[in-house]
Design a protein around this motif. Structure first.
Motif, mmCIF file in Angstrom:
data_model
loop_
_atom_site.group_PDB
_atom_site.id
_atom_site.type_symbol
_atom_site.label_atom_id
_atom_site.label_comp_id
_atom_site.label_asym_id
_atom_site.label_seq_id
_atom_site.Cartn_x
_atom_site.Cartn_y
_atom_site.Cartn_z
ATOM 1 N N HIS A 100 30.768 35.254 55.441
ATOM 2 C CA HIS A 100 30.950 33.253 55.222
ATOM 3 C C HIS A 100 31.943 32.452 53.948
ATOM 4 C CE1 HIS A 100 28.359 34.732 51.706
ATOM 5 N NE2 HIS A 100 28.035 33.407 51.397
ATOM 6 N N ASP A 141 34.857 32.850 52.714
ATOM 7 C CA ASP A 141 35.905 32.665 53.275
ATOM 8 C C ASP A 141 37.158 31.599 53.697
ATOM 9 O OD1 ASP A 141 39.237 32.504 53.789
ATOM 10 O OD2 ASP A 141 38.718 34.172 55.520
ATOM 11 N N ALA A 142 37.071 30.266 51.791
ATOM 12 C CA ALA A 142 37.847 29.005 52.547
ATOM 13 C C ALA A 142 38.857 28.944 53.076
ATOM 14 C CB ALA A 142 36.937 28.465 51.706
ATOM 15 N N THR A 172 41.391 30.828 55.179
ATOM 16 C CA THR A 172 42.029 30.668 56.361
ATOM 17 C C THR A 172 41.122 29.236 57.262
ATOM 18 O OG1 THR A 172 40.710 33.145 57.055
ATOM 19 C CG2 THR A 172 41.154 31.921 58.324
ATOM 20 N N HIS A 173 39.804 28.702 56.768
ATOM 21 C CA HIS A 173 39.700 27.569 57.439
ATOM 22 C C HIS A 173 40.309 26.598 57.112
ATOM 23 C CE1 HIS A 173 36.658 29.822 59.425
ATOM 24 N NE2 HIS A 173 36.026 29.575 58.298
ATOM 25 N N SER A 174 40.504 26.490 55.859
ATOM 26 C CA SER A 174 41.678 25.521 54.747
ATOM 27 C C SER A 174 42.847 25.425 55.724
ATOM 28 C CB SER A 174 41.807 25.494 54.115
ATOM 29 O OG SER A 174 41.998 24.259 52.850
ATOM 30 N N GLN A 184 43.939 26.864 58.637
ATOM 31 C CA GLN A 184 44.293 25.686 59.535
ATOM 32 C C GLN A 184 44.138 24.717 60.031
ATOM 33 O OE1 GLN A 184 40.632 28.406 60.753
ATOM 34 N NE2 GLN A 184 41.504 29.553 62.822
ATOM 35 N N SER A 185 42.781 23.896 59.000
ATOM 36 C CA SER A 185 42.907 22.252 59.114
ATOM 37 C C SER A 185 44.327 21.967 58.443
ATOM 38 C CB SER A 185 42.296 21.930 58.175
ATOM 39 O OG SER A 185 40.279 22.582 58.750
ATOM 40 N N SER A 233 39.877 30.617 47.866
ATOM 41 C CA SER A 233 40.903 29.676 48.701
ATOM 42 C C SER A 233 42.725 30.462 48.448
ATOM 43 C CB SER A 233 41.028 28.165 48.157
ATOM 44 O OG SER A 233 41.266 27.844 48.677
#
Length: 212
Positions: free
Chosen positions: A153, A155-156, A158-160, A162-163, A99
């Motif tokens: 899988h 990769d926290a 990018t998603h964090s 984006q959120s 992250s």
């Protein structure tokens, strides 16, 4: 264009993410973009992690805040003004344990603020206030997390991002990820950085096309 450029790497002059951010900004300037750059180095000016006094103050209605509450929120208020006044963002950071660095988490915690960077309407819906800003995230990762790779899988980061930024209204952010950048793998690292520079040049050209 007023550009908020935020570096989050602790490495200073040895940082690949910082170098890539400079490359992107230079690419914009070489194409004649008139930039007003608001620069924030989180290594030199780290935001405070939120604490009890911050939380109480932030969730007290503005008209009811005491002088001490207002003082507790002053640094966060200032950061919120900077993001609201910007036309575009460039955020550069390494991946730390899947992250972002903790200093960038503190930055996020300081700019996700009710009645400033997001509103809540009468029906309870959240309305982000940063919908007009472009956003580019430049990240470096020690390992390769591209699609199809064994650790993709995990990769926290990018998603964090984006959120968090989607919540405050940032729409369709762009990601340029240099990976893998392990120092032990010289050839692979140089190839990853070269790919990132190619992508950043394309993003710069795209931004120029979208200027009014």
């Amino acid at each position: 264009m007023k550009l908020l450029h935020v570096d989050a790497s602790p490495k200073g002059g040895r940082s690949n993410s910082r170098a890539l951010a400079r490359y992107f900004i230079a690419s914009l300037q070489e194409q004649g973009v008139n930039l007003e750059i608001d620069y924030l180095d989180l290594r030199q000016q780290p935001p405070a992690h939120i604490d009890r006094s911050f939380t109480i103050a932030a969730y007290t209605p503005a008209a009811e805040r005491t002088a001490a509450m207002k003082q507790a929120l002053e640094p966060s208020d200032a950061l919120c003004r900077r993001v609201l006044e910007a036309d575009a963002f460039v955020f550069a950071m390494p991946m730390h344990n899947f992250s972002y660095p903790s200093v960038f988490k503190a930055f996020i915690d300081n700019i996700v603020r009710a009645e400033l960077t997001y509103l809540v309407d009468d029906s309870g819906h959240y309305i982000g206030q940063l919908s007009r800003q472009k956003a580019l995230f430049i990240t470096t990762r020690g390992t390769d997390m591209r699609a199809g790779q064994p650790l993709s899988h995990m990769d926290a980061l990018t998603h964090s991002l984006q959120s968090a930024f989607g919540f405050v209204g940032v729409q369709a952010p762009t990601f340029v990820d240099a990976q893998p950048t392990q120092f032990a793998a010289t050839i692979e690292r140089e190839q990853a950085l070269a790919r990132a520079r190619i992508e950043l040049l394309a993003v710069a050209r795209d931004w120029v096309k979208q200027l009014p």
